[in-house]
Design an enzyme around this catalytic site. Structure first.
Site, PDB file in Angstrom:
ATOM      1  N   PHE A 165       0.807  -1.224   0.000  1.00 17.38           N
ATOM      2  CA  PHE A 165       0.000   0.000   0.000  1.00 17.38           C
ATOM      3  C   PHE A 165       0.843   1.279   0.000  1.00 17.38           C
ATOM      4  O   PHE A 165       0.348   2.352  -0.350  1.00 17.38           O
ATOM      5  CB  PHE A 165      -0.936   0.023   1.232  1.00 17.38           C
ATOM      6  CG  PHE A 165      -0.250   0.486   2.499  1.00 17.38           C
ATOM      7  CD1 PHE A 165      -0.168   1.842   2.799  1.00 17.38           C
ATOM      8  CD2 PHE A 165       0.343  -0.422   3.364  1.00 17.38           C
ATOM      9  CE1 PHE A 165       0.491   2.282   3.949  1.00 17.38           C
ATOM     10  CE2 PHE A 165       0.996   0.009   4.508  1.00 17.38           C
ATOM     11  CZ  PHE A 165       1.074   1.363   4.800  1.00 17.38           C
ATOM     12  N   LYS A 189      -1.049  -7.361  -9.274  1.00 20.75           N
ATOM     13  CA  LYS A 189      -2.030  -7.362  -8.185  1.00 20.75           C
ATOM     14  C   LYS A 189      -1.544  -6.305  -7.198  1.00 20.75           C
ATOM     15  O   LYS A 189      -0.642  -6.523  -6.404  1.00 20.75           O
ATOM     16  CB  LYS A 189      -2.078  -8.744  -7.530  1.00 20.75           C
ATOM     17  CG  LYS A 189      -3.383  -9.119  -6.874  1.00 20.75           C
ATOM     18  CD  LYS A 189      -3.812  -8.236  -5.727  1.00 20.75           C
ATOM     19  CE  LYS A 189      -3.024  -8.431  -4.466  1.00 20.75           C
ATOM     20  NZ  LYS A 189      -3.391  -7.452  -3.412  1.00 20.75           N
ATOM     21  N   GLU A 192      -4.960  -3.935  -2.205  1.00 20.51           N
ATOM     22  CA  GLU A 192      -6.397  -3.642  -2.278  1.00 20.51           C
ATOM     23  C   GLU A 192      -6.722  -2.302  -1.627  1.00 20.51           C
ATOM     24  O   GLU A 192      -7.792  -1.746  -1.844  1.00 20.51           O
ATOM     25  CB  GLU A 192      -7.217  -4.765  -1.626  1.00 20.51           C
ATOM     26  CG  GLU A 192      -6.934  -5.031  -0.157  1.00 20.51           C
ATOM     27  CD  GLU A 192      -5.775  -6.003   0.084  1.00 20.51           C
ATOM     28  OE1 GLU A 192      -4.733  -5.884  -0.601  1.00 20.51           O
ATOM     29  OE2 GLU A 192      -5.913  -6.856   0.981  1.00 20.51           O
ATOM     30  N   ARG A 193      -5.757  -1.761  -0.850  1.00 21.39           N
ATOM     31  CA  ARG A 193      -6.006  -0.452  -0.229  1.00 21.39           C
ATOM     32  C   ARG A 193      -5.749   0.699  -1.192  1.00 21.39           C
ATOM     33  O   ARG A 193      -6.254   1.793  -0.978  1.00 21.39           O
ATOM     34  CB  ARG A 193      -5.109  -0.302   1.007  1.00 21.39           C
ATOM     35  CG  ARG A 193      -5.766  -0.908   2.236  1.00 21.39           C
ATOM     36  CD  ARG A 193      -4.936  -0.664   3.445  1.00 21.39           C
ATOM     37  NE  ARG A 193      -4.221  -1.858   3.790  1.00 21.39           N
ATOM     38  CZ  ARG A 193      -3.146  -1.896   4.555  1.00 21.39           C
ATOM     39  NH1 ARG A 193      -2.635  -0.784   5.024  1.00 21.39           N
ATOM     40  NH2 ARG A 193      -2.580  -3.032   4.832  1.00 21.39           N
ATOM     41  N   SER A 242       5.147  -7.067   3.470  1.00 22.67           N
ATOM     42  CA  SER A 242       5.682  -7.370   4.799  1.00 22.67           C
ATOM     43  C   SER A 242       6.442  -8.704   4.791  1.00 22.67           C
ATOM     44  O   SER A 242       6.204  -9.559   3.928  1.00 22.67           O
ATOM     45  CB  SER A 242       4.537  -7.429   5.803  1.00 22.67           C
ATOM     46  OG  SER A 242       3.636  -8.449   5.421  1.00 22.67           O
ATOM     47  N   CYS A 297       9.668   1.416   3.630  1.00 20.03           N
ATOM     48  CA  CYS A 297      10.591   0.372   4.076  1.00 20.03           C
ATOM     49  C   CYS A 297      11.998   0.916   4.269  1.00 20.03           C
ATOM     50  O   CYS A 297      12.851   0.220   4.799  1.00 20.03           O
ATOM     51  CB  CYS A 297      10.598  -0.769   3.074  1.00 20.03           C
ATOM     52  SG  CYS A 297      11.306  -0.274   1.501  1.00 20.03           S
ATOM     53  N   GLU A 390       9.177  -4.281  13.392  1.00 21.87           N
ATOM     54  CA  GLU A 390       8.838  -3.211  12.455  1.00 21.87           C
ATOM     55  C   GLU A 390       7.574  -2.508  12.950  1.00 21.87           C
ATOM     56  O   GLU A 390       6.517  -3.130  13.064  1.00 21.87           O
ATOM     57  CB  GLU A 390       8.602  -3.785  11.047  1.00 21.87           C
ATOM     58  CG  GLU A 390       8.271  -2.691  10.037  1.00 21.87           C
ATOM     59  CD  GLU A 390       8.126  -3.214   8.599  1.00 21.87           C
ATOM     60  OE1 GLU A 390       7.528  -4.277   8.399  1.00 21.87           O
ATOM     61  OE2 GLU A 390       8.618  -2.515   7.686  1.00 21.87           O
TER      62      GLU A 390
HETATM   63  P1  NAD Z   1       1.356  -6.661   3.143  1.00 22.30           P
HETATM   64  O1  NAD Z   1       2.371  -7.738   3.246  1.00 22.30           O
HETATM   65  O2  NAD Z   1       0.230  -6.682   4.112  1.00 22.30           O
HETATM   66  O3  NAD Z   1       0.667  -6.696   1.679  1.00 22.30           O
HETATM   67  C1  NAD Z   1       1.443  -6.711   0.513  1.00 22.30           C
HETATM   68  C2  NAD Z   1       0.653  -7.420  -0.583  1.00 22.30           C
HETATM   69  O4  NAD Z   1       0.403  -8.766  -0.183  1.00 22.30           O
HETATM   70  C3  NAD Z   1      -0.701  -6.780  -0.859  1.00 22.30           C
HETATM   71  O5  NAD Z   1      -0.913  -6.753  -2.251  1.00 22.30           O
HETATM   72  C4  NAD Z   1      -1.685  -7.704  -0.151  1.00 22.30           C
HETATM   73  O6  NAD Z   1      -2.935  -7.775  -0.782  1.00 22.30           O
HETATM   74  C5  NAD Z   1      -1.004  -9.061  -0.208  1.00 22.30           C
HETATM   75  N1  NAD Z   1      -1.271  -9.926   0.944  1.00 22.30           N
HETATM   76  C6  NAD Z   1      -1.538  -9.525   2.222  1.00 22.30           C
HETATM   77  N2  NAD Z   1      -1.676 -10.612   3.016  1.00 22.30           N
HETATM   78  C7  NAD Z   1      -1.482 -11.699   2.234  1.00 22.30           C
HETATM   79  C8  NAD Z   1      -1.470 -13.110   2.482  1.00 22.30           C
HETATM   80  N3  NAD Z   1      -1.691 -13.614   3.696  1.00 22.30           N
HETATM   81  N4  NAD Z   1      -1.205 -13.934   1.449  1.00 22.30           N
HETATM   82  C9  NAD Z   1      -0.974 -13.451   0.216  1.00 22.30           C
HETATM   83  N5  NAD Z   1      -0.966 -12.123  -0.075  1.00 22.30           N
HETATM   84  C10 NAD Z   1      -1.219 -11.261   0.915  1.00 22.30           C
HETATM   85  O7  NAD Z   1       2.137  -5.280   3.170  1.00 22.30           O
HETATM   86  P2  NAD Z   1       1.538  -3.798   3.233  1.00 22.30           P
HETATM   87  O8  NAD Z   1       0.957  -3.569   4.588  1.00 22.30           O
HETATM   88  O9  NAD Z   1       0.709  -3.526   2.046  1.00 22.30           O
HETATM   89  O10 NAD Z   1       2.877  -2.944   3.075  1.00 22.30           O
HETATM   90  C11 NAD Z   1       3.740  -2.629   4.141  1.00 22.30           C
HETATM   91  C12 NAD Z   1       4.874  -3.603   4.249  1.00 22.30           C
HETATM   92  O11 NAD Z   1       5.591  -3.660   3.023  1.00 22.30           O
HETATM   93  C13 NAD Z   1       5.895  -3.198   5.296  1.00 22.30           C
HETATM   94  O12 NAD Z   1       6.308  -4.342   5.998  1.00 22.30           O
HETATM   95  C14 NAD Z   1       7.030  -2.614   4.486  1.00 22.30           C
HETATM   96  O13 NAD Z   1       8.307  -2.660   5.107  1.00 22.30           O
HETATM   97  C15 NAD Z   1       6.985  -3.493   3.282  1.00 22.30           C
HETATM   98  N6  NAD Z   1       7.624  -2.867   2.130  1.00 22.30           N
HETATM   99  C16 NAD Z   1       8.850  -3.345   1.764  1.00 22.30           C
HETATM  100  C17 NAD Z   1       9.518  -2.760   0.709  1.00 22.30           C
HETATM  101  C18 NAD Z   1      10.867  -3.269   0.302  1.00 22.30           C
HETATM  102  O14 NAD Z   1      11.363  -2.818  -0.710  1.00 22.30           O
HETATM  103  N7  NAD Z   1      11.494  -4.170   1.032  1.00 22.30           N
HETATM  104  C19 NAD Z   1       8.935  -1.697   0.017  1.00 22.30           C
HETATM  105  C20 NAD Z   1       7.676  -1.240   0.405  1.00 22.30           C
HETATM  106  C21 NAD Z   1       7.024  -1.838   1.478  1.00 22.30           C
END
Ligand code: NAD
Length: 499
Positions: A165, A189, A192-193, A242, A297, A390
């Site tokens: 997101f 994909k 969704e937010r 994450s 991140c 985190e």
């Molecule tokens: P998230 O892991 O909740 O969601 C990321 C994606 O995974 C979304 O598209 C979501 O729909 C999907 N998803 C969520 N739960 C899932 C599941 N159980 N199974 C399969 N898919 C699932 O992350 P977020 O809250 O959208 O973003 C924040 C996180 O992303 C933080 O931890 C941040 O550090 C990380 N991030 C990392 C980087 C990097 O380059 N390392 C960059 C940006 C964000």
């Protein structure tokens, strides 16, 4: 031309609702097969500005079929012609840079200036895609008399990306230029937010002349991601999000035989030593942990204070206390996230940390939004959740250590390894830290050490699962497969073991 969103008309933070999001499959806007929808909330108001389809395996399958059909033609385009689509995309993005930034700001909650910075970085990623034809020619060499070896980077076919997101436009564009310019067809994909920026991107791609089916959007959550991992026709999948989800997705995609590169969460450390420049350090550290409300991140999470750096900490606290949520930094993504972040602050205080700057009661002007002000915690116990986990909010945990050795040891005990910075005026100290910290992206006197194009973006350890970086040249390698061609077009007939 089919548009469902069009140019976003906002030029202020005033609430604006837009058309419901839809999937973009084979050049058509479509509902999800489930008929289910989730609200898209503007975090500044805590109010729905749109809704998004929650897709399932059938929708993923439709998108993959459209992508596979488009691939037959797309792979035959010369790379330079494929790149020309991205030149036009770049022009279109530049022409509506402000409106793209407002869209990002509204769906994500970040302030306009920080959304504009995201759009600019997204354009930089597109520019890298434009430059690929000048760099992607593989080497060729006469390896034996009359025998030539040549390396060709070929596309994989249908590939997919899953994004978080916090950067609705930029993170998808970490993946898409290299993947599509190198000849693949893509299924995205988005979170969704924040599905709206990618909808506008699909519209811009259409205007730029990208053939139908080369870029597809399937919106949704867990079910659509699992279907992408499992789909036998998808050859490679990149994920950003994450750590727990990155680990799951990496395992599932790899088990299905895909190339997988999954970037996870972070807990970034900034080490500050007594010879650091006070002004530069204070300014930088505050910008790093409050930018995008700490929801990036690369944000500073832990300040590891070596020895007596009290004057620098006082300057950090003074600056952080002046920040105004809503104008200096944006809203938090959801009510649950704001609650979770408050929980970390409460627990740190209970475990003995001093709350130097308390953002728990601060909020933006808009009613109903999800807010939190910049917060600085001093003397955070090294083994507490605020020092180890985190938080992903505008919170700086200060951990006091006596020596540089102790600072490096503390940092390297973290399972994450995304980013790390050292603040010092000593070249020796900088070199020592840069050579020893367990982090993929390191900075000297810089709070957000993002490697700009053409350098690759990617962390180490639990911040990334898979090999290589996601942007830059590594991205190109991830989305292609090397074909080695050995030819002999010579009349000479000497025998060698290669004959
Ligand atoms: P998230 O892991 O909740 O969601 C990321 C994606 O995974 C979304 O598209 C979501 O729909 C999907 N998803 C969520 N739960 C899932 C599941 N159980 N199974 C399969 N898919 C699932 O992350 P977020 O809250 O959208 O973003 C924040 C996180 O992303 C933080 O931890 C941040 O550090 C990380 N991030 C990392 C980087 C990097 O380059 N390392 C960059 C940006 C964000």
């Amino acid at each position: 031309m089919s548009e469902i969103l069009g140019k976003f008309q906002a030029d202020s933070y005033a609430f604006l609702a837009v058309a419901p999001a839809q999937n973009w499959i084979g050049g058509e806007w479509r509902e999800a097969s489930t008929g289910e929808r989730a609200e898209v909330i503007n975090p500044r108001y805590g109010r729905a500005m749109s809704s998004t389809p929650m897709s399932a395996a059938a929708d993923v399958d439709a998108a993959v079929s459209a992508a596979a059909a488009a691939w037959v033609e797309w792979r035959a385009w010369p790379m330079r012609e494929r790149a020309h689509v991205f030149y036009r995309l770049r022009d279109l993005m530049n022409a509506e840079r402000e409106s793209l930034a407002w869209l990002v700001s509204h769906e994500n909650g970040k302030v306009y200036a920080q959304a504009l910075a995201e759009v600019d970085k997204a354009i930089e990623c597109v520019e890298f895609g434009c430059s690929l034809p000048n760099m992607a020619g593989g080497p060729q060499l006469e390896v034996s008399r009359g025998v030539h070896c040549q390396l060709v980077h070929e596309p994989l076919g249908v590939v997919a990306g899953v994004t978080p997101f916090n950067f609705p436009l930029m993170v998808p564009l970490w993946m898409i230029p290299q993947a599509i310019v190198s000849g693949n067809c893509f299924v995205l994909k988005a979170s969704e937010r924040v599905p709206l920026s990618t909808i506008r991107l699909a519209e811009l791609f259409e205007q730029a002349g990208l053939p139908k089916g080369v870029f597809n959007l399937v919106h949704g959550g867990k079910a659509s991601v699992e279907a992408l991992c499992d789909h036998p026709q998808i050859r490679a999948l990149a994920f950003v999000g994450s750590t727990p989800v990155a680990k799951l997705v990496y395992g599932r995609a790899a088990a299905a035989g895909k190339a997988a590169l999954c970037l996870g969460g972070a807990k970034n450390h900034l080490i500050v030593v007594p010879d650091a420049d006070l002004e530069l350090t204070a300014e930088n550290v505050v910008a790093s942990f409050t930018g995008c409300s700490g929801q990036r991140c690369m944000a500073a999470a832990n300040l590891v204070a070596v020895g007596d750096v009290d004057d620098i900490i006082a300057a950090i606290a003074e600056r952080a206390a002046k920040l105004v949520p809503g104008s200096d930094h944006g809203a938090i993504t959801s009510a649950a996230a704001a609650e979770r972040i408050r929980g970390y602050i409460d627990a740190a205080e209970q475990s003995g940390a001093k709350v130097l700057v308390d953002g728990r009661q601060k909020r933006g002007e808009e009613a109903g939004g999800y807010w939190l002000g910049a917060t600085v915690l001093d003397g955070v116990p090294a083994d507490s959740p605020a020092a180890r986990e985190e938080i992903f909010g505008p919170v700086l945990s200060i951990i006091r250590v006596p020596t540089l050795e102790a600072a490096i040891a503390f940092e390297n005990a973290s399972p994450y390894g995304n980013a790390s910075s050292i603040y010092t005026t000593s070249g020796h100290i900088a070199r020592e830290v840069m050579g020893r910290v367990e982090a993929g992206m390191c900075g000297v006197n810089i709070g957000v050490p993002v490697p700009r194009e053409p350098f690759g973006f990617g962390g180490w350890n639990d911040s990334k699962f898979g090999h290589g970086d996601i942007t830059g040249w590594d991205g190109f390698r991830f989305w292609t497969r090397p074909r080695k061609i050995t030819t002999k077009w010579a009349l000479q007939k000497d025998w060698t073991w290669m004959s």
